[in-house]
Design an enzyme around this catalytic site. Structure first.
Site, mmCIF file in Angstrom:
data_model
loop_
_atom_site.group_PDB
_atom_site.id
_atom_site.type_symbol
_atom_site.label_atom_id
_atom_site.label_comp_id
_atom_site.label_asym_id
_atom_site.label_seq_id
_atom_site.Cartn_x
_atom_site.Cartn_y
_atom_site.Cartn_z
ATOM 1 N N GLU A 32 0.864 -1.189 0.000
ATOM 2 C CA GLU A 32 0.000 0.000 0.000
ATOM 3 C C GLU A 32 0.895 1.232 0.000
ATOM 4 O OE1 GLU A 32 -3.457 0.881 -0.172
ATOM 5 O OE2 GLU A 32 -2.338 2.757 -0.338
ATOM 6 N N VAL A 39 -9.373 4.265 -0.142
ATOM 7 C CA VAL A 39 -10.274 5.418 -0.289
ATOM 8 C C VAL A 39 -11.408 5.314 0.728
ATOM 9 C CG1 VAL A 39 -11.988 6.490 -1.833
ATOM 10 C CG2 VAL A 39 -9.732 5.876 -2.706
ATOM 11 N N GLY A 266 -18.124 10.553 -11.306
ATOM 12 C CA GLY A 266 -17.772 9.140 -11.423
ATOM 13 C C GLY A 266 -16.299 8.892 -11.127
ATOM 14 N N ALA A 313 -17.466 -0.451 -1.642
ATOM 15 C CA ALA A 313 -16.559 -1.070 -0.681
ATOM 16 C C ALA A 313 -16.985 -2.498 -0.328
ATOM 17 C CB ALA A 313 -16.499 -0.217 0.577
ATOM 18 N N HIS A 438 -41.505 -5.494 16.694
ATOM 19 C CA HIS A 438 -42.454 -4.380 16.713
ATOM 20 C C HIS A 438 -42.245 -3.553 17.963
ATOM 21 C CE1 HIS A 438 -46.058 -2.079 15.991
ATOM 22 N NE2 HIS A 438 -46.345 -2.236 17.277
HETATM 23 P P1 NAI Z 1 -21.858 8.229 -9.916
HETATM 24 O O1 NAI Z 1 -21.644 7.433 -11.121
HETATM 25 O O2 NAI Z 1 -22.667 7.718 -8.789
HETATM 26 O O3 NAI Z 1 -22.541 9.625 -10.339
HETATM 27 C C1 NAI Z 1 -21.996 10.501 -11.268
HETATM 28 C C2 NAI Z 1 -23.102 11.405 -11.792
HETATM 29 O O4 NAI Z 1 -22.524 12.423 -12.565
HETATM 30 C C3 NAI Z 1 -24.086 10.659 -12.693
HETATM 31 O O5 NAI Z 1 -25.392 10.945 -12.260
HETATM 32 C C4 NAI Z 1 -23.793 11.228 -14.067
HETATM 33 O O6 NAI Z 1 -24.920 11.294 -14.895
HETATM 34 C C5 NAI Z 1 -23.308 12.631 -13.724
HETATM 35 N N1 NAI Z 1 -22.438 13.229 -14.727
HETATM 36 C C6 NAI Z 1 -21.468 12.630 -15.457
HETATM 37 N N2 NAI Z 1 -20.848 13.551 -16.235
HETATM 38 C C7 NAI Z 1 -21.432 14.743 -15.970
HETATM 39 C C8 NAI Z 1 -21.217 16.080 -16.442
HETATM 40 N N3 NAI Z 1 -20.267 16.373 -17.322
HETATM 41 N N4 NAI Z 1 -22.017 17.067 -15.947
HETATM 42 C C9 NAI Z 1 -22.971 16.784 -15.045
HETATM 43 N N5 NAI Z 1 -23.204 15.545 -14.576
HETATM 44 C C10 NAI Z 1 -22.442 14.543 -15.016
HETATM 45 O O7 NAI Z 1 -20.402 8.676 -9.450
HETATM 46 P P2 NAI Z 1 -19.911 9.374 -8.112
HETATM 47 O O8 NAI Z 1 -21.037 10.015 -7.385
HETATM 48 O O9 NAI Z 1 -18.753 10.217 -8.510
HETATM 49 O O10 NAI Z 1 -19.421 8.150 -7.253
HETATM 50 C C11 NAI Z 1 -18.335 7.322 -7.706
HETATM 51 C C12 NAI Z 1 -18.461 5.928 -7.182
HETATM 52 O O11 NAI Z 1 -18.344 5.891 -5.781
HETATM 53 C C13 NAI Z 1 -19.777 5.292 -7.545
HETATM 54 O O12 NAI Z 1 -19.548 4.016 -8.048
HETATM 55 C C14 NAI Z 1 -20.506 5.241 -6.246
HETATM 56 O O13 NAI Z 1 -21.392 4.137 -6.180
HETATM 57 C C15 NAI Z 1 -19.386 5.140 -5.228
HETATM 58 N N6 NAI Z 1 -19.821 5.724 -3.972
HETATM 59 C C16 NAI Z 1 -20.657 5.016 -3.169
HETATM 60 C C17 NAI Z 1 -21.126 5.563 -2.017
HETATM 61 C C18 NAI Z 1 -22.066 4.788 -1.179
HETATM 62 O O14 NAI Z 1 -22.202 3.595 -1.389
HETATM 63 N N7 NAI Z 1 -22.757 5.409 -0.244
HETATM 64 C C19 NAI Z 1 -20.739 6.894 -1.579
HETATM 65 C C20 NAI Z 1 -19.923 7.559 -2.520
HETATM 66 C C21 NAI Z 1 -19.467 6.966 -3.647
#
Ligand code: NAI
Length: 454
Positions: A32, A39, A266, A313, A438
């Site tokens: 690492e 992350v 993303g 994760a 409940h």
């Molecule tokens: P995401 O894929 O969830 O969302 C990215 C969003 O940005 C999408 O709605 C997309 O349509 C939009 N987008 C793309 N290009 C764009 C542009 N040029 N202008 C405006 N909108 C645009 O990705 P995110 O939120 O960055 O998360 C990354 C990863 O981390 C995901 O796989 C997510 O599942 C994971 N993650 C999971 C969490 C959880 O489980 N609670 C918390 C945070 C992240």
């Protein structure tokens, strides 16, 4: 130095795999270059949940009057919130370090690169030292994707990613979030709760694209009511200083300015600089893997975001376990049919399995059962105003639960029961015959299953 297994990357894919491998007798080395926990622990899941918890407490304190409780002068000390986040992270990375030591995992704090070799005898270099390993497990994760939009090159000051957003020295007055996905919405929730004016610009017609559309729209309505501005179906064209330029769905040029601009569109798999080409590992969206997490190269496995499949994760940890089991000859294989997705907004949103639209796209004959959260007495007792929903996507004939989607607190916890139902192929009838405590919000699962009967 010679090992049975070399794991590259110590996030929830890598460190969990190291724990499982070492516990079952494999001589394991874990590389690492940054901090243990990856992350998730250092700049993702755990720090964001720590901040969101502080924000939730503040929101509760400020809005407690509707529950008959007055809190005079509730305030939030931003630097203390950030300091607590750092303390929590440190505590948990320390715990992983102790676990590695106790299990006899050799931890090497350096960037590792595959030099060559083949199944049973790979060569890896890290910090000028050569290591030999019978098998390799790649768990190098992913990085924030920065789209090629003019003005987004200079990350760190005005334009920030989730990494910088976690360590600001003060709360911004206003914030524009590009990308209304999971990261975008969790930060929107945090900053909105602490008084920042938040604007979200999302390219698609709805936020949280992968989730159930009806629930995403409900969450957006809840946050619109809390003061967030959403620009949906909008294309960002440029960023100049503190201003984001974008086109509305009608093609109208618009602009919005803010103290900070968060990019959350993303993440991309980390596949560069690992020496994958020297051994011929196939990469497309990420490292290609099969149901045992094997790559195309015998003896090399990949788990977590690096394979680009699910980027969560908990998926990473399970994939790591599957890889270790394959190495050990224990029958096991990866299933993605019940991967839960949780968005830790307030209210929380969670889902597992197929959404209604995904099931219909697959041509499945389904029935959708749904009930407002208000059918749970416990939820009503604890949620003055607000809305919530529970939705079961079931096979029409067998009643088998194919997906569960919910909004309302604390669905981040309740979803675990739904995961079991989907993973184990339970039916709505099975849910009806299960005793839930409940009063609990989880009873909504059983109530929703009953809703088809009456
Ligand atoms: P995401 O894929 O969830 O969302 C990215 C969003 O940005 C999408 O709605 C997309 O349509 C939009 N987008 C793309 N290009 C764009 C542009 N040029 N202008 C405006 N909108 C645009 O990705 P995110 O939120 O960055 O998360 C990354 C990863 O981390 C995901 O796989 C997510 O599942 C994971 N993650 C999971 C969490 C959880 O489980 N609670 C918390 C945070 C992240």
């Amino acid at each position: 130095m010679s090992f049975d297994l070399a794991i590259i990357g110590a996030g929830p894919g890598g460190y969990v795999a190291a724990q499982r491998a070492a516990a079952q007798g494999l001589k394991t080395v874990l590389f690492e270059e940054r901090e243990l926990g990856g992350v998730c622990l250092n700049e993702g899941c755990i720090p964001t949940k720590t901040l969101l918890y502080s924000a939730k407490l503040y929101e509760h304190a400020s809005g407690s009057e509707k529950y008959g409780v007055s809190v005079e002068g509730a305030s939030l000390d931003f630097s203390k919130v950030i300091a607590r986040k750092d303390k929590v992270t440190k505590k948990l990375t320390g715990a992983i370090r102790v676990s590695m030591r106790n299990l006899g995992v050799e931890v090497v704090k350096a960037r590792a690169r595959i030099l060559g070799g083949s199944d049973g005898d790979f060569r890896i270099e890290a910090a000028g030292q050569e290591y030999n390993a019978g098998k390799i497990l790649l768990c190098t994760g992913s990085s924030t994707f920065i789209p090629p939009i003019p003005g987004l090159e200079a990350i760190g000051d005005t334009v920030i990613t989730s990494r910088e957003a976690l360590s600001l020295d003060k709360a911004p007055q206003d914030l524009v979030i590009i990308g209304g996905g999971v990261i975008g919405m969790e930060f929107a929730s945090f900053f909105n709760s602490i008084g920042t004016r938040v604007t979200v610009i999302e390219m698609l017609p709805e936020i949280l694209g992968v989730l159930d559309e009806e629930i995403s729209a409900m969450l957006r309505a809840a946050y619109t009511a809390k003061g967030i501005t959403f620009n949906l179906g909008c294309k960002v064209t440029a960023v100049e200083g503190n201003t984001v330029m974008f086109l509305s769905p009608e093609g109208e040029e618009k602009r919005v300015s803010a103290e900070k601009i968060l990019v959350s569109v993303g993440r991309r798999a980390n596949t560069e600089g690992l020496g994958l080409e020297t051994v011929g590992v196939e990469v497309s969206r990420g490292v290609k893997t099969d149901a045992h997490m094997r790559t195309n190269v015998p003896g090399i496995y990949a788990a977590g975001d690096v394979n680009g499949v699910s980027m969560l994760a908990h998926t990473a940890s399970r994939e790591g376990e599957v890889a270790v089991n394959h190495i050990l000859g224990i029958p096991d294989e990866m299933s993605y049919k019940a991967v839960p997705g949780v968005v830790y907004t307030n209210p929380e949103v969670a889902g597992v399995g197929l959404t209604e639209s995904a099931a219909l796209k697959e041509g499945l004959d389904i029935k959708v059962l749904k009930l407002p959260m208000a059918y749970s007495g416990r939820w009503v007792a604890e949620n003055e105003r607000g809305s919530g929903l529970c939705k079961l996507v079931c096979d029409k004939t067998s009643g088998k639960v194919l997906g569960v989607h919910m909004m309302g607190n604390p669905v981040s916890e309740i979803i675990s029961a739904a995961c079991l139902a989907v993973e184990r192929g339970m039916s709505a009838e099975d849910l009806r015959r299960t005793i839930f405590p409940h009063p609990s919000v989880s009873e909504i699962l059983k109530e929703t299953a009953w809703s088809e009967i009456g």
